[in-house]
Design an enzyme around this catalytic site. Structure first.
Site, mmCIF file in Angstrom:
data_model
loop_
_atom_site.group_PDB
_atom_site.id
_atom_site.type_symbol
_atom_site.label_atom_id
_atom_site.label_comp_id
_atom_site.label_asym_id
_atom_site.label_seq_id
_atom_site.Cartn_x
_atom_site.Cartn_y
_atom_site.Cartn_z
ATOM 1 N N ASP A 128 58.985 1.847 -29.733
ATOM 2 C CA ASP A 128 58.726 3.290 -29.820
ATOM 3 C C ASP A 128 57.899 3.636 -31.070
ATOM 4 O O ASP A 128 57.448 4.769 -31.204
ATOM 5 C CB ASP A 128 60.049 4.059 -29.886
ATOM 6 N N ARG A 163 46.881 13.444 -5.370
ATOM 7 C CA ARG A 163 48.250 13.719 -5.821
ATOM 8 C C ARG A 163 48.322 13.875 -7.336
ATOM 9 O O ARG A 163 47.437 13.438 -8.061
ATOM 10 C CB ARG A 163 49.152 12.526 -5.479
ATOM 11 N N MET A 170 58.621 4.848 -22.278
ATOM 12 C CA MET A 170 59.713 4.844 -23.259
ATOM 13 C C MET A 170 59.362 5.712 -24.464
ATOM 14 O O MET A 170 58.194 6.047 -24.682
ATOM 15 C CB MET A 170 60.061 3.423 -23.661
ATOM 16 N N ARG A 265 54.159 12.552 -7.313
ATOM 17 C CA ARG A 265 54.984 11.338 -7.314
ATOM 18 C C ARG A 265 55.317 10.977 -8.758
ATOM 19 O O ARG A 265 54.585 11.352 -9.682
ATOM 20 C CB ARG A 265 54.230 10.162 -6.688
ATOM 21 N N HIS A 271 61.701 -0.874 -18.474
ATOM 22 C CA HIS A 271 61.701 -2.111 -19.268
ATOM 23 C C HIS A 271 60.491 -3.004 -19.029
ATOM 24 O O HIS A 271 60.322 -3.995 -19.753
ATOM 25 C CB HIS A 271 63.006 -2.869 -19.022
HETATM 26 O O1 F6P Z 1 64.692 1.604 -28.605
HETATM 27 C C1 F6P Z 1 63.792 1.030 -27.750
HETATM 28 C C2 F6P Z 1 64.062 1.399 -26.335
HETATM 29 O O2 F6P Z 1 63.216 0.606 -25.541
HETATM 30 C C3 F6P Z 1 63.897 2.876 -25.988
HETATM 31 O O3 F6P Z 1 62.601 3.325 -25.837
HETATM 32 C C4 F6P Z 1 64.730 2.988 -24.750
HETATM 33 O O4 F6P Z 1 65.214 4.284 -24.618
HETATM 34 C C5 F6P Z 1 65.839 2.037 -25.013
HETATM 35 O O5 F6P Z 1 65.377 1.104 -25.930
HETATM 36 C C6 F6P Z 1 66.366 1.312 -23.794
HETATM 37 O O6 F6P Z 1 67.509 0.605 -24.148
HETATM 38 P P1 F6P Z 1 68.280 -0.424 -23.232
HETATM 39 O O7 F6P Z 1 67.441 -1.676 -23.159
HETATM 40 O O8 F6P Z 1 69.562 -0.663 -23.939
HETATM 41 O O9 F6P Z 1 68.443 0.185 -21.879
#
Ligand code: F6P
Length: 341
Positions: A128, A163, A170, A265, A271
């Site tokens: 982040d 669209r 994140m 959409r 992740h």
């Molecule tokens: O702190 C980094 C981060 O990737 C955030 O952007 C996100 O909200 C969080 O971790 C996700 O955490 P987890 O992998 O525990 O779901």
């Protein structure tokens, strides 16, 4: 022989292995052996330690994730756990610990340094890019590149179908990924946690594009963004998963469709932004951070974190890095607004 412990804590991200590799190489040059602490601070609670040598770090520079494993521990830890960490640190014969992590991992390191006299050096990791005291944390650049590629891909399908595409990236407290990937990917509206918006602002800007004959649009949204007068968690019956805030993208997509009638959409990148191979920038930054962290151990700069300022390696007090989040650059946000509407 002197020993450095190294751990990777909190959310994983590309570049962690680059740091580990650099720490091992530089530590050996300085005459240290390196003890790998498994799964962040949890490895010291469970006494899960192993020697990390060149054999283990060979071939990991370009690999995402972390060979040491990680875990999420949210400070403050329980009193008993801090004692156990202290005992296992002493028993492991370590002279210092390099803690590679974000806010939570570094806050625990700071507590251990202050109250248990454990010599800790921090390395900033945050996809982040929310840590203060450093221009960049590694992992962020890879996330921006992954998100940009996804925006490019969503662009073509948005255009074909006329669209609106809402892309949630994140960024719990800060909108760095949304802002930079949004600019790089040519987004038409960017929503970040730092600047909550009215849904009318978003819709007016999309309608203005339609009037110009642009029947598709890209809206990039940080997971921690807010729409004034709406609460994503309440309105969408949100269930929290770990640290994810979640579902603001879906809320915005629903509101856009209701207010404009444009087919919309939503894609939540999640992740995907944290997986895979680090960019060259993150490999180099991770390597520089690891090298500098060992230099700081040698110089006994404990309670401090490696920092990158104006492309020079420096150090700052961990306290300074975790005191408050590093919010987005307002000039960059204003620049991005030029492309709305
Ligand atoms: O702190 C980094 C981060 O990737 C955030 O952007 C996100 O909200 C969080 O971790 C996700 O955490 P987890 O992998 O525990 O779901």
């Amino acid at each position: 022989m002197q020993k450095i412990g190294i751990l990777t804590g909190g959310a994983d991200c590309p570049g962690l292995n680059s740091v580990i590799r650099a720490v091992v190489h530089k530590a050996m040059q300085e005459g240290y052996v390196v003890t790998g602490i498994k799964n962040g601070w949890m490895g010291l609670i469970e006494n899960d330690l192993r020697i990390v040598d060149l054999r283990l770090t060979s071939g990991i520079l370009d690999r995402g994730g972390t060979i040491l494993g990680t875990s999420r521990l949210i400070p403050p830890l329980q009193e008993g756990q801090m004692q156990v960490i202290h005992e296992n640190f002493r028993r492991g014969g370590m002279d210092a610990i390099i803690a590679v992590g974000g806010e939570d991992t570094l806050k625990i390191g700071l507590e251990l340094f202050r109250h248990y006299d454990i010599p800790v050096v921090g390395v900033p990791k945050s996809i982040d890019n929310a840590l203060s005291g450093t221009d960049y944390a590694f992992g962020f650049d890879t996330a921006v590149n992954v998100a940009t590629e996804c925006i490019d891909r969503l662009h073509t399908t948005a255009e074909s179908h006329h669209r609106i595409m809402v892309i949630e990236v994140m960024g719990r407290y800060t909108g760095w990924i949304a802002l930079e990937a949004g600019i790089a990917g040519g987004a038409h509206f960017i929503c970040v946690p730092e600047f909550p918006v009215h849904i009318e602002n978003i819709c007016d800007s999309l309608k203005a594009r339609h009037k110009r004959g642009k029947t598709f649009s890209i809206v990039v949204v940080s997971e921690g963004a807010r729409v004034l007068g709406h609460d994503a968690r309440m309105e969408l019956d949100d269930r929290r998963h770990g640290h994810r805030v979640g579902r603001i993208g879906e809320l915005i997509a629903n509101l856009i469709e209701e207010n404009t009638g444009y087919e919309t959409r939503v894609s939540v990148l999640g992740h995907i932004q944290r997986g895979g191979s680090p960019t060259a920038f993150d490999r180099i930054t991770g390597t520089r951070f690891g090298f500098k962290a060992v230099e700081m151990v040698v110089a006994k700069k404990f309670g401090e974190m490696v920092s990158l300022r104006d492309n020079k390696m420096r150090s700052v007090k961990i306290e300074e890095a975790v005191r408050q989040h590093k919010t987005i650059d307002e000039d960059l946000y204003r620049l991005a607004q030029t492309f709305s509407g």
